[in-house]
Each structure stands twice: as structure tokens, then as C-alpha cells.
Design a protein around this motif. Structure first.
Motif, PDB file in Angstrom:
ATOM      1  N   SER A  39      -1.514   0.160   7.927  1.00  0.00           N
ATOM      2  CA  SER A  39      -2.129  -0.522   6.786  1.00  0.00           C
ATOM      3  C   SER A  39      -3.535   0.009   6.506  1.00  0.00           C
ATOM      4  CB  SER A  39      -2.181  -2.024   7.044  1.00  0.00           C
ATOM      5  OG  SER A  39      -0.892  -2.556   7.255  1.00  0.00           O
ATOM      6  N   ALA A  40      -4.364   0.095   7.566  1.00  0.00           N
ATOM      7  CA  ALA A  40      -5.734   0.584   7.391  1.00  0.00           C
ATOM      8  C   ALA A  40      -5.747   2.038   6.938  1.00  0.00           C
ATOM      9  CB  ALA A  40      -6.501   0.429   8.698  1.00  0.00           C
ATOM     10  N   HIS A  41      -4.846   2.829   7.478  1.00  0.00           N
ATOM     11  CA  HIS A  41      -4.757   4.231   7.098  1.00  0.00           C
ATOM     12  C   HIS A  41      -4.437   4.371   5.616  1.00  0.00           C
ATOM     13  CE1 HIS A  41      -2.786   8.409   7.965  1.00  0.00           C
ATOM     14  NE2 HIS A  41      -3.900   8.495   7.286  1.00  0.00           N
ATOM     15  N   SER A  42      -3.493   3.547   5.128  1.00  0.00           N
ATOM     16  CA  SER A  42      -3.107   3.612   3.718  1.00  0.00           C
ATOM     17  C   SER A  42      -4.262   3.205   2.798  1.00  0.00           C
ATOM     18  CB  SER A  42      -1.891   2.709   3.468  1.00  0.00           C
ATOM     19  OG  SER A  42      -0.803   3.128   4.251  1.00  0.00           O
ATOM     20  N   VAL A  43      -5.038   2.188   3.217  1.00  0.00           N
ATOM     21  CA  VAL A  43      -6.199   1.770   2.422  1.00  0.00           C
ATOM     22  C   VAL A  43      -7.194   2.912   2.289  1.00  0.00           C
ATOM     23  CG1 VAL A  43      -8.211   0.255   2.388  1.00  0.00           C
ATOM     24  CG2 VAL A  43      -5.978  -0.673   2.939  1.00  0.00           C
ATOM     25  N   LEU A  90       0.773  13.339   1.442  1.00  0.00           N
ATOM     26  CA  LEU A  90       0.540  11.905   1.291  1.00  0.00           C
ATOM     27  C   LEU A  90       1.855  11.138   1.165  1.00  0.00           C
ATOM     28  CD1 LEU A  90      -2.514  11.840  -1.160  1.00  0.00           C
ATOM     29  CD2 LEU A  90      -2.486  11.079   1.210  1.00  0.00           C
ATOM     30  N   THR A  91       2.805  11.690   0.386  1.00  0.00           N
ATOM     31  CA  THR A  91       4.092  11.026   0.210  1.00  0.00           C
ATOM     32  C   THR A  91       4.866  10.984   1.520  1.00  0.00           C
ATOM     33  OG1 THR A  91       4.178  11.819  -2.083  1.00  0.00           O
ATOM     34  CG2 THR A  91       6.218  11.010  -1.132  1.00  0.00           C
ATOM     35  N   SER A  92       4.881  12.104   2.248  1.00  0.00           N
ATOM     36  CA  SER A  92       5.583  12.155   3.539  1.00  0.00           C
ATOM     37  C   SER A  92       4.964  11.184   4.530  1.00  0.00           C
ATOM     38  CB  SER A  92       5.542  13.578   4.096  1.00  0.00           C
ATOM     39  OG  SER A  92       6.119  14.501   3.202  1.00  0.00           O
ATOM     40  N   GLU A 136       0.822  -1.221   0.000  1.00  0.00           N
ATOM     41  CA  GLU A 136       0.000   0.000   0.000  1.00  0.00           C
ATOM     42  C   GLU A 136       0.850   1.263   0.000  1.00  0.00           C
ATOM     43  OE1 GLU A 136      -3.552  -2.069   2.660  1.00  0.00           O
ATOM     44  OE2 GLU A 136      -2.070  -0.732   3.569  1.00  0.00           O
ATOM     45  N   ASN A 137       1.770   1.373   0.950  1.00  0.00           N
ATOM     46  CA  ASN A 137       2.587   2.577   1.010  1.00  0.00           C
ATOM     47  C   ASN A 137       3.586   2.629  -0.131  1.00  0.00           C
ATOM     48  OD1 ASN A 137       1.754   4.207   3.244  1.00  0.00           O
ATOM     49  ND2 ASN A 137       2.444   2.580   4.588  1.00  0.00           N
ATOM     50  N   GLY A 138       4.052   1.453  -0.582  1.00  0.00           N
ATOM     51  CA  GLY A 138       4.910   1.433  -1.771  1.00  0.00           C
ATOM     52  C   GLY A 138       4.190   2.003  -2.977  1.00  0.00           C
ATOM     53  N   LEU A 139       2.894   1.686  -3.112  1.00  0.00           N
ATOM     54  CA  LEU A 139       2.096   2.229  -4.215  1.00  0.00           C
ATOM     55  C   LEU A 139       2.008   3.748  -4.124  1.00  0.00           C
ATOM     56  CD1 LEU A 139       0.100   1.718  -6.611  1.00  0.00           C
ATOM     57  CD2 LEU A 139      -1.709   1.693  -4.898  1.00  0.00           C
ATOM     58  N   MET A 140       1.705   4.281  -2.931  1.00  0.00           N
ATOM     59  CA  MET A 140       1.596   5.731  -2.761  1.00  0.00           C
ATOM     60  C   MET A 140       2.909   6.427  -3.078  1.00  0.00           C
ATOM     61  SD  MET A 140      -0.853   6.829   0.398  1.00  0.00           S
ATOM     62  CE  MET A 140       0.138   6.045   1.666  1.00  0.00           C
ATOM     63  N   THR A 157       5.051   6.112   7.596  1.00  0.00           N
ATOM     64  CA  THR A 157       4.375   4.874   8.005  1.00  0.00           C
ATOM     65  C   THR A 157       5.054   3.639   7.415  1.00  0.00           C
ATOM     66  OG1 THR A 157       2.781   5.196   6.194  1.00  0.00           O
ATOM     67  CG2 THR A 157       2.134   5.941   8.384  1.00  0.00           C
ATOM     68  N   PHE A 158       5.689   3.812   6.246  1.00  0.00           N
ATOM     69  CA  PHE A 158       6.463   2.728   5.621  1.00  0.00           C
ATOM     70  C   PHE A 158       7.552   2.254   6.574  1.00  0.00           C
ATOM     71  CE2 PHE A 158       9.792   1.053   2.870  1.00  0.00           C
ATOM     72  CZ  PHE A 158       9.087   0.289   1.961  1.00  0.00           C
ATOM     73  N   PHE A 159       8.309   3.195   7.125  1.00  0.00           N
ATOM     74  CA  PHE A 159       9.384   2.841   8.058  1.00  0.00           C
ATOM     75  C   PHE A 159       8.843   2.518   9.454  1.00  0.00           C
ATOM     76  CE2 PHE A 159      11.820   5.216   4.849  1.00  0.00           C
ATOM     77  CZ  PHE A 159      12.818   4.284   4.594  1.00  0.00           C
ATOM     78  N   LEU A 160       7.708   3.129   9.828  1.00  0.00           N
ATOM     79  CA  LEU A 160       7.114   2.821  11.126  1.00  0.00           C
ATOM     80  C   LEU A 160       6.723   1.351  11.211  1.00  0.00           C
ATOM     81  CD1 LEU A 160       5.888   3.576  13.882  1.00  0.00           C
ATOM     82  CD2 LEU A 160       3.808   4.269  12.667  1.00  0.00           C
ATOM     83  N   GLN A 161       6.086   0.842  10.158  1.00  0.00           N
ATOM     84  CA  GLN A 161       5.658  -0.561  10.164  1.00  0.00           C
ATOM     85  C   GLN A 161       6.858  -1.497  10.287  1.00  0.00           C
ATOM     86  OE1 GLN A 161       2.839  -1.680  10.665  1.00  0.00           O
ATOM     87  NE2 GLN A 161       2.025  -3.096   9.168  1.00  0.00           N
TER      88      GLN A 161
END
Length: 309
Positions: free
Chosen positions: A276-280, A47-49, A22-26, A54-58
Motif C-alpha cells: 500500500s505504501a509503495h503504491s502511494v 509500474l504495471t508489472s 491504489e494498484n487498481g488505479l495504476m 503487489t495486487f495479488f501479493l496483498q
């Protein structure tokens, strides 16, 4: 308690893989647009920031809890644990601030209020975002800097006499009540701003939707349906944001013990579900990202069908 650890790690792994996609797509979509057009809208920058944080947070949540699960094997590796704990605290605070500024941006740009301060913000919010982002980076750093020293080594002597030298090293989490208050303030400020801006936006959209239904007598109007969809997305956003905030509190208060290890892993799973839910929600609420996601899903479906045949 071993089954709780295994189940928790499996769920974390699923959330980890989902969030990568999800975040990779954004990140890829917005970075590709920046390379192609040499500019991004303020919304896309936020959105990118948020996607990067969140990419690194996960990943930090995942690695931290693998470290916790393997803690009996990794006794003495306190420096590694200390670094990941600090990174987790920093990314926690930073991602909450970025999510808050996204909510504030949507509120100021979409909501309709006649207050002078709101009208002033509506004209200047895009120009204020770089300063707000820099402030978030600094505030998050100041808030989390004391956490760099909360993981300490403790030497435990297991010998029966002083000559055997059988000493074991354990990593212990030590934080004072002052640090807990500092952490709570660091999380509470973005949480409060987020809730206020989201409630204002929902209120404005609800009023606008009600007026349109009364004027047109068409509850199925396209714009009305769009507003209702946005309201539902915001409510879901608030739910996951509050769940994440509530799940963090037990970690800050150190309420976990061996007897409630299941509750600890439950809180971890809730925390990991937030990115994950936030990105969706963000992807479904953005027409550009939603279009690319649907295209990717169709491509994956056709590829799986070809592989199966």
C-alpha cells in the motif's frame, strides 16, 4: 491472544482495501493507455508489472492470515494452505525484483555518473528490461519451488486406546536450514541491488541539487524542489522496502510461537503495509497517475457531498 488476531485482521482489511484502490488505479490507467495508444513506455511497463504483482501479493497475504486465524477450524486443509504459501513466497520474491528493477531504471535514467558501465547501461537499459523481467520470473520460481512441500500433514491420535480411532489432522510447517538459506539468498539479492541503486540515485540528485543552489542562489527553484521531492520519496521507498524485508525474516526463521503471537501479527501488518505504501509513493511520484488520482478523489468528494445532502 484472541484480541491480537482481531486487531490484526482489521488492520489487514484496511490495508487490503487501500491497496485495491491504489494498484487498481495504476493498472487501469496504464492498461487504458496501452489500449488507446497500443504502446507503453518502459517505465509504465515496470509500474504495471509491479502493480499487478503487489495486487495479488496483498490478496495472498490477506488470505494466508485468514487461514492462519481460522486454522483450528480448518485442520486438515493442508493442500489449500500449501498452495497459498507457495503463491505468497513466489509473489514476495517477484514483487521485490520488480521494485528493484524500477529503482535500477530510475537510477540509470536520472542519475549522472561518468563510469563507462553506467553510460553503457544508460543507452541499453530499456532494451534489457524484458530479459531482466524474464530472469526475475525464473529466479523467483526456482527460489520458491522448494516451498511447495514445506506444509505437511501430521496425524495426532487423541484416543485413549487404539480402538477408538480418534485421530486429528494438523498442518505443520517444516523447512530445513538449507531452504531457509535459499529463501534468504532469494530475498537478499534484489534487496542489495535495490539499496545500491537507490543510494546512487539519491547521491546523484543531492549533488545536482547542491550545484544548482550554488549557481542560482535560489533554493526555491522549481527543479530543485522537484529533486528534493524525489529524494524524499526515495528515502520513504527505502524505509518501507527495508521494513518489509526485515518483517519477512522472522517468518523464514520460524521464530514465532504461541507466546509471541502479537509479534507475529505485528510483522504481518508491516508486511501488508509495504504494497500500500509503495503504491502511494509511486502514484505521488508519477504526474500522470497523480493527476488521475486527484481527479478520482475530487469526484468521490463531490459524490459523498451529494449523497449527504
Amino acid at each position: 491472544m484472541f484480541p491480537a488476531i482481531i486487531i490484526g485482521l482489521i488492520i489487514l482489511g484496511i490495508e487490503f482495501i487501500t491497496e485495491i484502490i491504489e494498484n487498481g488505479l495504476m493498472i487501469i490507467v496504464n492498461c487504458s493507455e496501452w489500449i488507446r495508444c497500443r504502446k507503453l513506455t518502459c517505465c509504465d511497463i515496470i509500474l504495471t508489472s509491479l502493480g499487478i504483482s503487489t495486487f495479488f501479493l496483498q490478496r495472498t497475504i490477506f488470505i494466508n492470515n485468514i487461514f492462519f486465524a481460522l486454522s483450528p477450524v480448518l485442520y486438515g486443509q493442508c493442500d489449500i494452505w500449501r498452495n497459498f504459501y507457495f503463491l505468497w513466497m513466489y509473489l514476495n520474491t517477484l514483487s521485490l525484483w520488480f521494485a528493484t528493477w524500477l529503482s535500477v531504471f530510475y537510477c540509470v535514467k536520472i542519475a549522472n555518473f561518468s563510469q563507462p558501465l553506467f553510460l553503457w547501461l544508460k543507452q541499453r537499459i530499456s532494451g534489457l528490461m524484458p530479459q531482466l523481467f524474464m530472469g526475475s520470473l525464473l529466479v523467483s520460481l526456482v527460489t520458491c519451488l522448494p516451498s511447495a512441500n514445506v506444509i505437511d500433514r501430521k496425524y495426532i491420535d487423541n484416543s485413549t486406546n487404539n480402538l477408538s480411532g480418534n485421530t486429528r489432522v494438523e498442518c505443520r510447517h517444516n523447512s530445513s536450514s538449507g531452504l531457509v538459506i535459499l529463501y534468504m539468498l532469494g530475498y537478499s539479492f534484489p534487496f542489495f541491488i535495490f539499496v545500491v541503486s537507490a543510494v546512487l540515485l539519491i547521491t546523484s540528485l543531492w549533488r545536482h541539487t547542491s550545484r544548482m543552489e550554488k549557481n542560482t542562489n535560489l533554493s526555491s527553484d522549481t527543479i530543485t524542489e522537484t529533486h528534493v521531492s524525489v529524494i524524499r520519496g526515495l528515502i520513504a521507498f527505502i524505509f518501507f522496502y527495508i521494513s518489509y524485508f526485515v518483517a519477512i525474516v522472522p517468518f523464514l526463521l520460524k521464530v514465532f510461537a504461541l507466546s509471541n503471537l502479537c509479534f507475529r501479527w505485528f510483522c504481518v501488518v508491516i508486511m501488508a503495509a509495504y504494497p500500500s505504501a509503495h503504491s502511494v509513493i509511486l502514484i505521488l511520484g508519477n504526474s500522470k497517475l497523480k493527476r488521475v488520482a486527484m481527479r478520482a478523489l475530487n469526484y468521490a468528494k463531490f459524490w459523498l457531498r451529494d449523497e449527504a445532502s
